[in-house]
Design an enzyme around this catalytic site. Structure first.
Site, PDB file in Angstrom:
ATOM      1  N   GLU A  36      31.018 -22.790  28.390  1.00  0.00           N
ATOM      2  CA  GLU A  36      31.789 -22.767  27.176  1.00  0.00           C
ATOM      3  C   GLU A  36      30.607 -23.564  26.337  1.00  0.00           C
ATOM      4  O   GLU A  36      30.172 -24.642  26.672  1.00  0.00           O
ATOM      5  CB  GLU A  36      33.005 -23.582  26.900  1.00  0.00           C
ATOM      6  CG  GLU A  36      33.385 -23.248  25.579  1.00  0.00           C
ATOM      7  CD  GLU A  36      34.877 -23.930  25.549  1.00  0.00           C
ATOM      8  OE1 GLU A  36      35.533 -24.344  26.396  1.00  0.00           O
ATOM      9  OE2 GLU A  36      35.323 -24.085  24.300  1.00  0.00           O
ATOM     10  N   ARG A 263      34.451 -29.299  42.293  1.00  0.00           N
ATOM     11  CA  ARG A 263      33.912 -29.808  41.476  1.00  0.00           C
ATOM     12  C   ARG A 263      32.837 -31.121  41.744  1.00  0.00           C
ATOM     13  O   ARG A 263      33.099 -31.715  42.980  1.00  0.00           O
ATOM     14  CB  ARG A 263      34.450 -30.662  40.297  1.00  0.00           C
ATOM     15  CG  ARG A 263      35.304 -29.718  39.153  1.00  0.00           C
ATOM     16  CD  ARG A 263      36.111 -30.674  38.583  1.00  0.00           C
ATOM     17  NE  ARG A 263      35.420 -30.926  37.223  1.00  0.00           N
ATOM     18  CZ  ARG A 263      35.191 -29.899  36.227  1.00  0.00           C
ATOM     19  NH1 ARG A 263      35.860 -28.998  36.297  1.00  0.00           N
ATOM     20  NH2 ARG A 263      34.376 -30.427  35.275  1.00  0.00           N
ATOM     21  N   LYS A 273      32.304 -32.773  29.638  1.00  0.00           N
ATOM     22  CA  LYS A 273      31.799 -32.597  28.379  1.00  0.00           C
ATOM     23  C   LYS A 273      32.737 -33.289  27.174  1.00  0.00           C
ATOM     24  O   LYS A 273      32.075 -33.765  26.453  1.00  0.00           O
ATOM     25  CB  LYS A 273      31.720 -31.036  28.119  1.00  0.00           C
ATOM     26  CG  LYS A 273      30.407 -30.380  28.702  1.00  0.00           C
ATOM     27  CD  LYS A 273      30.458 -28.893  28.332  1.00  0.00           C
ATOM     28  CE  LYS A 273      31.353 -28.079  28.905  1.00  0.00           C
ATOM     29  NZ  LYS A 273      31.327 -26.714  28.585  1.00  0.00           N
TER      30      LYS A 273
HETATM   31  P1  ATP Z   1      33.735 -29.756  31.318  1.00  0.00           P
HETATM   32  O1  ATP Z   1      35.124 -30.546  32.080  1.00  0.00           O
HETATM   33  O2  ATP Z   1      32.297 -30.662  31.582  1.00  0.00           O
HETATM   34  O3  ATP Z   1      33.873 -29.391  30.090  1.00  0.00           O
HETATM   35  P2  ATP Z   1      33.938 -27.035  32.000  1.00  0.00           P
HETATM   36  O4  ATP Z   1      34.615 -26.421  33.233  1.00  0.00           O
HETATM   37  O5  ATP Z   1      34.804 -27.046  30.825  1.00  0.00           O
HETATM   38  O6  ATP Z   1      33.500 -28.363  32.285  1.00  0.00           O
HETATM   39  P3  ATP Z   1      32.375 -24.868  31.524  1.00  0.00           P
HETATM   40  O7  ATP Z   1      31.479 -24.734  30.227  1.00  0.00           O
HETATM   41  O8  ATP Z   1      33.638 -24.064  31.271  1.00  0.00           O
HETATM   42  O9  ATP Z   1      32.672 -26.372  31.379  1.00  0.00           O
HETATM   43  O10 ATP Z   1      31.858 -24.681  32.754  1.00  0.00           O
HETATM   44  C1  ATP Z   1      30.996 -23.553  33.185  1.00  0.00           C
HETATM   45  C2  ATP Z   1      31.123 -23.512  34.642  1.00  0.00           C
HETATM   46  O11 ATP Z   1      30.568 -24.684  35.361  1.00  0.00           O
HETATM   47  C3  ATP Z   1      32.496 -23.147  35.143  1.00  0.00           C
HETATM   48  O12 ATP Z   1      32.416 -22.092  36.014  1.00  0.00           O
HETATM   49  C4  ATP Z   1      32.882 -24.570  35.733  1.00  0.00           C
HETATM   50  O13 ATP Z   1      33.608 -24.201  36.849  1.00  0.00           O
HETATM   51  C5  ATP Z   1      31.614 -24.972  36.179  1.00  0.00           C
HETATM   52  N1  ATP Z   1      31.517 -26.369  36.408  1.00  0.00           N
HETATM   53  C6  ATP Z   1      31.723 -27.411  35.218  1.00  0.00           C
HETATM   54  N2  ATP Z   1      31.742 -28.720  35.599  1.00  0.00           N
HETATM   55  C7  ATP Z   1      31.469 -28.725  36.970  1.00  0.00           C
HETATM   56  C8  ATP Z   1      31.573 -29.386  38.043  1.00  0.00           C
HETATM   57  N3  ATP Z   1      31.510 -30.737  37.625  1.00  0.00           N
HETATM   58  N4  ATP Z   1      30.974 -28.961  39.074  1.00  0.00           N
HETATM   59  C9  ATP Z   1      30.969 -27.664  39.410  1.00  0.00           C
HETATM   60  N5  ATP Z   1      30.989 -26.808  38.639  1.00  0.00           N
HETATM   61  C10 ATP Z   1      31.241 -27.006  37.498  1.00  0.00           C
HETATM   62 MG    MG Z   2      35.844 -24.550  30.983  1.00  0.00          MG
END
Ligand code: ATP
Ligand code: MG
Length: 566
Positions: A36, A263, A273
């Site tokens: 995102e 994760r 984020k």
């Molecule tokens: P955040 O909690 O940092 O906002 P998010 O999952 O909302 O993370 P996205 O931009 O949606 O952020 O993430 C893009 C991809 O990266 C998704 O498939 C998510 O599952 C993966 N991802 C995000 N954070 C992690 C992490 N700590 N470890 C592994 N994969 C991750």
């Molecule tokens: Mg997300």
């Protein structure tokens, strides 16, 4: 059959191999990385990027970069650009062009109409509070919305009007009509669409005032792109039934397999984020690319190489077990890479002046030194030597503090790295007793040779010729938080409470060997005996270039953990 995807071993590849054997998905493997654009990518994303792109490469498939852009208030073109830059820097090439969930808004709308026509979605007018209260709990079934049994015709009419902008924000949503008694809360008539007026979407402008929810958008985007294996983090495990429900109830034939993995959490930092955004917006760090940030932009600025981050992701592997990885694991990947590849240089971080009394003031000579003692193919560089040099304060003591101290003491000798042996003859101090200058003499027979009389000089210290040195500001970074799991906070406490106030140390007056005047931003070298450092992307501070410490020579985290355990 030759085994595909042998480039790594994890349970996901096991599933994929099985699908290939059974001919599911016609033997194709297509993955996607779906960020995102509401922040910069962090080390957790690197794990997902390496996994998705790595699998696509190993199985001769492809991986899409798809922006999951259904939340326009929080998303910006700056974040889109930063994400593209970081994925490319990490060494991966997405298929075709970057894609956007918003590319599919029209199709998503069309499939919503399909659900309504089958009686599987309805327009609900409950307030968010009413919806929350009627959802029930884990032990108690939810209560049906009074709008649940509207006719198909009425729902079609209302949903069309929602799109046309006839209703205000929050006044209506479109909900899936699934099961208010489901043990899985995500299946209790989840929201599919919400109304948002007045936001300008970075891709679609003001075309829409109706925005689809993630859980509805994701499966359809995956299916439209022909994704075969949709890899996501464990918190989406409970959403998988909804992912499957959406695809089972619309006319799209393709149905990807969602697979969840754990994760990445990294000790002494945060990888959310939302939290990283707070660090930036509240000014606790200088920006998303502050070298202390666990973002890819921060790590790049600090001098981490893309290869070392990929190695790290390989080393931690992919499982379903939640865990928190020690910072030392990441740093050792960086250190292993730089130890092999970074040229050696000399730099004095806490300068103490040395005057070599028996070396002529109008004289200088050009010494040579290997760029890497174990790798002669990396060549040599020239190091000027002259009467006045800088050494590090820590390399001198008036009295030898213990028998292990091999560096310079009053009346003692030490070798200058790549140069001569010097003896300290006299110490000059300020009125307050601080040592300001050492008067030394050099032994001109000792360049690249042991003393002829057989005396032993064990210590070797680094130095820089004062007349030729490049003055620089050096920034040392320590862990950003002083607790291993800053995300775990007590009730009523904020994660910012455990910020480490000493995470940045600035050494304003350092001296580098002249070779370092021509350095590339972000490319680390080893300052011998000090660690790995690189030129910062900010041009200068107070007229001096800024150098960042990438990583120390040895694992300093182990020591921190030892102290904690005592
Ligand atoms: P955040 O909690 O940092 O906002 P998010 O999952 O909302 O993370 P996205 O931009 O949606 O952020 O993430 C893009 C991809 O990266 C998704 O498939 C998510 O599952 C993966 N991802 C995000 N954070 C992690 C992490 N700590 N470890 C592994 N994969 C991750
Ligand atoms: Mg997300």
């Amino acid at each position: 059959m030759e085994e595909q995807g042998s480039g790594g071993n994890n349970f996901i590849r096991h599933y994929i191999n099985r699908d290939l054997e059974t001919g599911r998905f016609d033997g194709r493997v297509v993955t996607r990385f779906p960020p995102e654009p509401n922040g910069y990518l962090h080390i957790g994303h690197a794990k997902s990027i390496c996994l998705n792109f790595g699998i696509a490469t190993d199985y001769h498939g492809h991986c899409n970069l798809r922006f999951d852009d259904t939340n326009p208030e929080k998303e910006t073109p700056e974040f889109v650009a930063a994400i593209e830059r970081d994925v490319a820097w990490l060494g991966f090439q997405w298929h075709d062009r970057p894609l956007y969930a918003s590319d599919y808004f029209e199709q998503l709308y069309h499939y919503a109409l399909e659900l309504i026509e089958q009686g599987k979605a309805y327009v609900c007018e409950q307030t968010p509070e009413e919806m929350r209260l009627s959802r029930g709990t884990l032990t108690q079934a939810g209560k049906a919305s009074p709008w649940r049994d509207r006719s198909v015709a009425e729902n079609l009419q209302l949903f069309t009007e929602m799109r046309q902008g006839k209703f205000g924000d929050g006044s209506r949503v479109l909900r899936a009509r699934i099961d208010m008694a489901s043990p899985n809360m995500n299946m209790r008539d989840p929201t599919l669409y919400r109304i948002r007026h007045g936001v300008i979407h970075h891709q679609t402008g003001n075309e829409w005032c109706l925005y689809p929810m993630y859980d509805y958008t994701h499966p359809i985007s995956d299916a439209l792109e022909g994704i075969t294996h949709s890899l996501c983090t464990l918190e989406f495990e409970d959403h998988r039934p909804l992912y499957d429900w959406v695809l089972e109830n619309i006319s799209l034939p393709h149905h990807p397999q969602q697979i969840e993995f754990s994760r990445l959490n990294l000790q002494y930092t945060v990888v959310s984020k939302r939290k990283l955004l707070r660090l930036v917006s509240e000014g606790h760090v200088s920006g998303w690319d502050d070298p202390r940030m666990p973002t890819l932009a921060g790590m790049r600025r600090r001098g981490y190489t893309a290869a070392s981050i990929r190695t790290f992701c390989d080393r931690i592997g992919v499982t379903k077990a939640d865990n928190s990885v020690e910072m030392g694991v990441l740093e050792s990947s960086v250190r292993d890479d730089l130890n092999h590849n970074a040229p050696r240089r000399m730099a004095v971080l806490q300068p103490l002046k040395v005057i070599i009394s028996n070396y002529a003031a109008d004289c200088e000579e050009l010494l040579t030194a290997p760029n890497h003692p174990q790798r002669p193919e990396m060549g040599e560089r020239v190091i000027p030597f002259s009467r006045e040099i800088w050494i590090d304060r820590d390399d001198f003591r008036e009295e030898r503090p213990n028998k292990h101290f091999k560096r310079l003491v009053s009346g003692g000798e030490v070798r200058l790295r790549n140069s001569y042996i010097i003896r300290c003859d006299r110490v000059e101090k300020s009125e307050t007793g601080e040592v300001v200058t050492l008067y030394c003499s050099y032994d001109e027979q000792t360049l690249g040779r042991n003393p002829a009389d057989g005396r032993k000089v064990k210590g070797v210290i680094h130095w820089v010729s004062a007349a030729h040195a490049v003055a620089a500001e050096v920034r040392l970074y320590d862990r950003l938080f002083n607790r291993p799991n800053p995300e775990q906070v007590a009730e009523g406490e904020d994660f910012l409470h455990s910020l480490n106030p000493q995470s940045l140390t600035i050494l304003e007056s350092c001296y580098l060997e002249p070779e370092l005047a021509e350095s590339e931003v972000g490319v680390s070298v080893q300052f011998e005996r000090e660690g790995y450092f690189c030129l910062d992307s900010e041009q200068e501070h107070g007229g001096r270039p800024i150098w960042n410490r990438t990583v120390t020579l040895r694992d300093s985290w182990a020591k921190i953990e030892e102290q904690r355990e005592q």
